[in-house]
Design an enzyme around this catalytic site. Structure first.
Site, PDB file in Angstrom:
ATOM      1  N   SER A 268      45.072  52.552  32.915  1.00 12.22           N
ATOM      2  CA  SER A 268      43.614  52.435  32.971  1.00 12.22           C
ATOM      3  C   SER A 268      43.007  53.790  33.293  1.00 12.22           C
ATOM      4  O   SER A 268      43.287  54.371  34.352  1.00 12.22           O
ATOM      5  CB  SER A 268      43.203  51.423  34.038  1.00 12.22           C
ATOM      6  OG  SER A 268      41.825  51.556  34.294  1.00 12.22           O
TER       7      SER A 268
ATOM      8  N   HIS B 176      43.845  51.739  28.468  1.00 11.43           N
ATOM      9  CA  HIS B 176      42.913  50.694  28.925  1.00 11.43           C
ATOM     10  C   HIS B 176      41.600  51.364  29.346  1.00 11.43           C
ATOM     11  O   HIS B 176      41.593  52.219  30.228  1.00 11.43           O
ATOM     12  CB  HIS B 176      43.557  49.946  30.086  1.00 11.43           C
ATOM     13  CG  HIS B 176      42.774  48.781  30.596  1.00 11.43           C
ATOM     14  ND1 HIS B 176      42.802  47.537  30.006  1.00 11.43           N
ATOM     15  CD2 HIS B 176      41.949  48.663  31.659  1.00 11.43           C
ATOM     16  CE1 HIS B 176      42.033  46.703  30.682  1.00 11.43           C
ATOM     17  NE2 HIS B 176      41.495  47.361  31.695  1.00 11.43           N
TER      18      HIS B 176
ATOM     19  N   ASP C  16      37.919  50.775  30.831  1.00  8.34           N
ATOM     20  CA  ASP C  16      37.087  49.825  31.584  1.00  8.34           C
ATOM     21  C   ASP C  16      35.607  50.145  31.406  1.00  8.34           C
ATOM     22  O   ASP C  16      35.122  51.166  31.896  1.00  8.34           O
ATOM     23  CB  ASP C  16      37.457  49.881  33.071  1.00  8.34           C
ATOM     24  CG  ASP C  16      38.801  49.249  33.347  1.00  8.34           C
ATOM     25  OD1 ASP C  16      38.966  48.069  33.009  1.00  8.34           O
ATOM     26  OD2 ASP C  16      39.691  49.941  33.869  1.00  8.34           O
TER      27      ASP C  16
ATOM     28  N   MET D  47      31.928  49.150  32.324  1.00 13.09           N
ATOM     29  CA  MET D  47      31.191  48.397  33.359  1.00 13.09           C
ATOM     30  C   MET D  47      29.713  48.731  33.271  1.00 13.09           C
ATOM     31  O   MET D  47      29.345  49.890  33.079  1.00 13.09           O
ATOM     32  CB  MET D  47      31.706  48.767  34.747  1.00 13.09           C
ATOM     33  CG  MET D  47      33.201  48.583  34.926  1.00 13.09           C
ATOM     34  SD  MET D  47      33.676  48.875  36.635  1.00 13.09           S
ATOM     35  CE  MET D  47      35.467  48.851  36.492  1.00 13.09           C
TER      36      MET D  47
ATOM     37  N   HIS E  32      38.175  46.954  27.887  1.00 13.39           N
ATOM     38  CA  HIS E  32      37.926  45.808  28.776  1.00 13.39           C
ATOM     39  C   HIS E  32      36.454  45.841  29.158  1.00 13.39           C
ATOM     40  O   HIS E  32      36.042  46.682  29.960  1.00 13.39           O
ATOM     41  CB  HIS E  32      38.850  45.946  30.001  1.00 13.39           C
ATOM     42  CG  HIS E  32      38.645  44.912  31.051  1.00 13.39           C
ATOM     43  ND1 HIS E  32      39.142  45.033  32.337  1.00 13.39           N
ATOM     44  CD2 HIS E  32      38.003  43.710  31.030  1.00 13.39           C
ATOM     45  CE1 HIS E  32      38.811  43.962  33.040  1.00 13.39           C
ATOM     46  NE2 HIS E  32      38.116  43.160  32.282  1.00 13.39           N
TER      47      HIS E  32
ATOM     48  N   MET F  60      33.479  44.739  31.051  1.00 16.19           N
ATOM     49  CA  MET F  60      32.971  44.017  32.231  1.00 16.19           C
ATOM     50  C   MET F  60      31.454  44.158  32.203  1.00 16.19           C
ATOM     51  O   MET F  60      30.857  44.892  32.994  1.00 16.19           O
ATOM     52  CB  MET F  60      33.592  44.604  33.507  1.00 16.19           C
ATOM     53  CG  MET F  60      35.046  44.179  33.675  1.00 16.19           C
ATOM     54  SD  MET F  60      35.952  45.250  34.800  1.00 16.19           S
ATOM     55  CE  MET F  60      36.351  46.566  33.665  1.00 16.19           C
TER      56      MET F  60
ATOM     57  N   MET G 214      42.684  38.504  35.477  1.00 14.85           N
ATOM     58  CA  MET G 214      42.378  39.522  36.492  1.00 14.85           C
ATOM     59  C   MET G 214      43.124  39.187  37.776  1.00 14.85           C
ATOM     60  O   MET G 214      43.067  38.056  38.256  1.00 14.85           O
ATOM     61  CB  MET G 214      40.875  39.570  36.778  1.00 14.85           C
ATOM     62  CG  MET G 214      40.017  40.122  35.659  1.00 14.85           C
ATOM     63  SD  MET G 214      40.444  41.793  35.114  1.00 14.85           S
ATOM     64  CE  MET G 214      40.254  42.734  36.624  1.00 14.85           C
TER      65      MET G 214
ATOM     66  N   GLY H 264      35.803  45.409  38.969  1.00 16.29           N
ATOM     67  CA  GLY H 264      34.767  46.348  39.406  1.00 16.29           C
ATOM     68  C   GLY H 264      35.295  47.692  39.861  1.00 16.29           C
ATOM     69  O   GLY H 264      34.642  48.700  39.662  1.00 16.29           O
ATOM     70  N   PHE H 265      36.482  47.695  40.450  1.00 18.44           N
ATOM     71  CA  PHE H 265      36.990  48.954  41.018  1.00 18.44           C
ATOM     72  C   PHE H 265      38.509  49.042  40.874  1.00 18.44           C
ATOM     73  O   PHE H 265      39.199  48.017  40.930  1.00 18.44           O
ATOM     74  CB  PHE H 265      36.632  49.047  42.504  1.00 18.44           C
ATOM     75  CG  PHE H 265      35.142  48.977  42.745  1.00 18.44           C
ATOM     76  CD1 PHE H 265      34.358  50.125  42.635  1.00 18.44           C
ATOM     77  CD2 PHE H 265      34.530  47.765  43.014  1.00 18.44           C
ATOM     78  CE1 PHE H 265      32.978  50.057  42.808  1.00 18.44           C
ATOM     79  CE2 PHE H 265      33.145  47.688  43.192  1.00 18.44           C
ATOM     80  CZ  PHE H 265      32.368  48.841  43.093  1.00 18.44           C
ATOM     81  N   GLY H 266      38.990  50.274  40.743  1.00 14.37           N
ATOM     82  CA  GLY H 266      40.424  50.506  40.760  1.00 14.37           C
ATOM     83  C   GLY H 266      40.909  50.571  42.205  1.00 14.37           C
ATOM     84  O   GLY H 266      40.109  50.602  43.146  1.00 14.37           O
TER      85      GLY H 266
ATOM     86  N   ASP I 290      45.696  42.617  35.128  1.00 12.09           N
ATOM     87  CA  ASP I 290      44.931  43.830  35.429  1.00 12.09           C
ATOM     88  C   ASP I 290      44.440  43.756  36.870  1.00 12.09           C
ATOM     89  O   ASP I 290      43.721  42.822  37.237  1.00 12.09           O
ATOM     90  CB  ASP I 290      43.748  43.912  34.445  1.00 12.09           C
ATOM     91  CG  ASP I 290      42.868  45.139  34.655  1.00 12.09           C
ATOM     92  OD1 ASP I 290      43.249  46.042  35.417  1.00 12.09           O
ATOM     93  OD2 ASP I 290      41.786  45.176  34.038  1.00 12.09           O
ATOM     94  N   GLY I 291      44.824  44.769  37.658  1.00 13.85           N
ATOM     95  CA  GLY I 291      44.362  44.862  39.041  1.00 13.85           C
ATOM     96  C   GLY I 291      45.517  44.860  40.017  1.00 13.85           C
ATOM     97  O   GLY I 291      46.215  43.864  40.157  1.00 13.85           O
ATOM     98  N   GLY I 292      45.730  46.002  40.675  1.00 15.65           N
ATOM     99  CA  GLY I 292      46.777  46.089  41.691  1.00 15.65           C
ATOM    100  C   GLY I 292      48.193  46.025  41.137  1.00 15.65           C
ATOM    101  O   GLY I 292      49.137  45.754  41.883  1.00 15.65           O
TER     102      GLY I 292
ATOM    103  N   GLY J  92      46.181  51.362  36.804  1.00 15.19           N
ATOM    104  CA  GLY J  92      45.312  52.525  36.968  1.00 15.19           C
ATOM    105  C   GLY J  92      45.859  53.474  38.003  1.00 15.19           C
ATOM    106  O   GLY J  92      46.500  54.476  37.681  1.00 15.19           O
ATOM    107  N   SER J  93      45.649  53.124  39.276  1.00 15.54           N
ATOM    108  CA  SER J  93      46.068  54.037  40.342  1.00 15.54           C
ATOM    109  C   SER J  93      47.584  54.248  40.358  1.00 15.54           C
ATOM    110  O   SER J  93      48.047  55.336  40.701  1.00 15.54           O
ATOM    111  CB  SER J  93      45.563  53.531  41.698  1.00 15.54           C
ATOM    112  OG  SER J  93      45.747  52.151  41.820  1.00 15.54           O
TER     113      SER J  93
HETATM  114  C1  DX5 Z   1      39.210  46.764  37.661  1.00 13.39           C
HETATM  115  C2  DX5 Z   1      39.631  47.263  36.303  1.00 13.39           C
HETATM  116  C3  DX5 Z   1      41.021  47.730  36.262  1.00 13.39           C
HETATM  117  C4  DX5 Z   1      41.336  48.881  37.186  1.00 13.39           C
HETATM  118  C5  DX5 Z   1      42.723  48.672  37.677  1.00 13.39           C
HETATM  119  O1  DX5 Z   1      38.050  46.030  37.571  1.00 13.39           O
HETATM  120  O2  DX5 Z   1      39.482  46.249  35.335  1.00 13.39           O
HETATM  121  O3  DX5 Z   1      41.436  48.020  34.933  1.00 13.39           O
HETATM  122  O4  DX5 Z   1      41.262  50.139  36.579  1.00 13.39           O
HETATM  123  O5  DX5 Z   1      43.013  49.648  38.613  1.00 13.39           O
HETATM  124  P1  DX5 Z   1      44.294  49.516  39.575  1.00 13.39           P
HETATM  125  O6  DX5 Z   1      45.490  49.465  38.682  1.00 13.39           O
HETATM  126  O7  DX5 Z   1      44.217  50.744  40.400  1.00 13.39           O
HETATM  127  O8  DX5 Z   1      44.123  48.238  40.363  1.00 13.39           O
HETATM  128 ZN    ZN Z   2      40.413  46.623  33.368  1.00 14.30          ZN
END
Ligand code: DX5
Ligand code: ZN
Length: 227
Positions: free
Chosen positions: A7, A30, A32, A34, A63, A65, A134, A139-141, A172-174, A194-195
């Protein structure tokens, strides 16, 4: 075959082309999108997707959002996205929208927030190329993985198998080294990170390591044997 989609939300937005290059070997990038309405964060839109599609040979997994995906999603296909995901919570007519995305030439994908169940959408699954579950509130990484989503991943995999569908199941997420195996074991086959990728010293190596972990866990899981 497990797919890893880094991401770019965790990348440096001033150097997107280089950041795409840094994860060469990833299956998809990916992206995102928003809008500060559907989620409390604002990222990028059609013009940046257009430029990024020209700058990288890795296909883009957008993606969305955003509110009113029925109105905006087709523009992301025109901008060059290979896959477009809309949120069912925001879509007015998800079947019509999925058909429009496919007709324009991209893979159609639908996302569920953590509190949205899969069961009401069983009959829609043949209209989709991918379903996104999800595993954080969007909303946030960098948020922590919600392991209470694992039963939903498992139930979705069962529905995919029950109907014999060729439907990818994305999480997606964590998603990180500590959580990817549980996702794969539960039935996911496309992993957004992402992270865990962009926070690593060597992002390309992080992609390879995550893919290897996911493939080992899939091979050990019952559902993986049938694919
Ligand atoms: C969050 C995004 C994700 C985000 C994931 O709303 O949809 O794609 O980038 O980031 P990580 O992998 O750090 O949770
Ligand atoms: Zn995403």
């Amino acid at each position: 075959m497990a797919q890893i989609n880094p991401s770019i939300l965790s990348a440096d937005f001033a150097r997107l082309a280089e950041e795409a290059e840094a994860v060469r070997g990833a299956d998809w990038l990916h992206v995102d999108v928003m809008d500060n309405h559907f989620v409390p964060n604002l990222t990028l839109g059609v013009p940046i997707v257009e430029s990024l599609a020209r700058a990288t040979s890795t296909p883009l997994d957008c993606h969305l959002m955003i509110e009113q995906p029925d109105r905006w999603a087709p523009q992301y296909v025109e901008a060059g996205a290979g896959s477009v995901t809309f949120h069912v919570e925001a879509a007015a007519a998800p079947v019509r929208l999925a058909r429009e995305i496919r007709a324009k030439g991209a893979r159609a994908s639908m996302a569920l927030k953590p509190a949205t169940p899969i069961e009401p959408y069983e009959d829609l699954l043949p209209e989709l190329d991918m379903l996104l579950i999800m595993t954080v509130e969007p909303g946030f990484g960098g948020q922590s993985f919600l392991d209470i989503m694992l039963p939903k991943i498992r139930r979705t995999r069962q529905l995919i198998d029950k109907h014999g569908l060729d439907l990818w199941l994305q999480v997606d997420g964590g998603v990180a080294p500590a959580t990817i195996e549980a996702c794969a074991e539960a039935g996911a086959d496309v992993f957004v990170a992402g992270s865990a990728v962009y926070g690593a010293a060597d992002p390309a190596e992080a992609v390879r390591a995550l893919r290897a972990q996911a493939e080992t866990a899939t091979a050990a899981a019952g559902w993986g044997c049938r694919h």
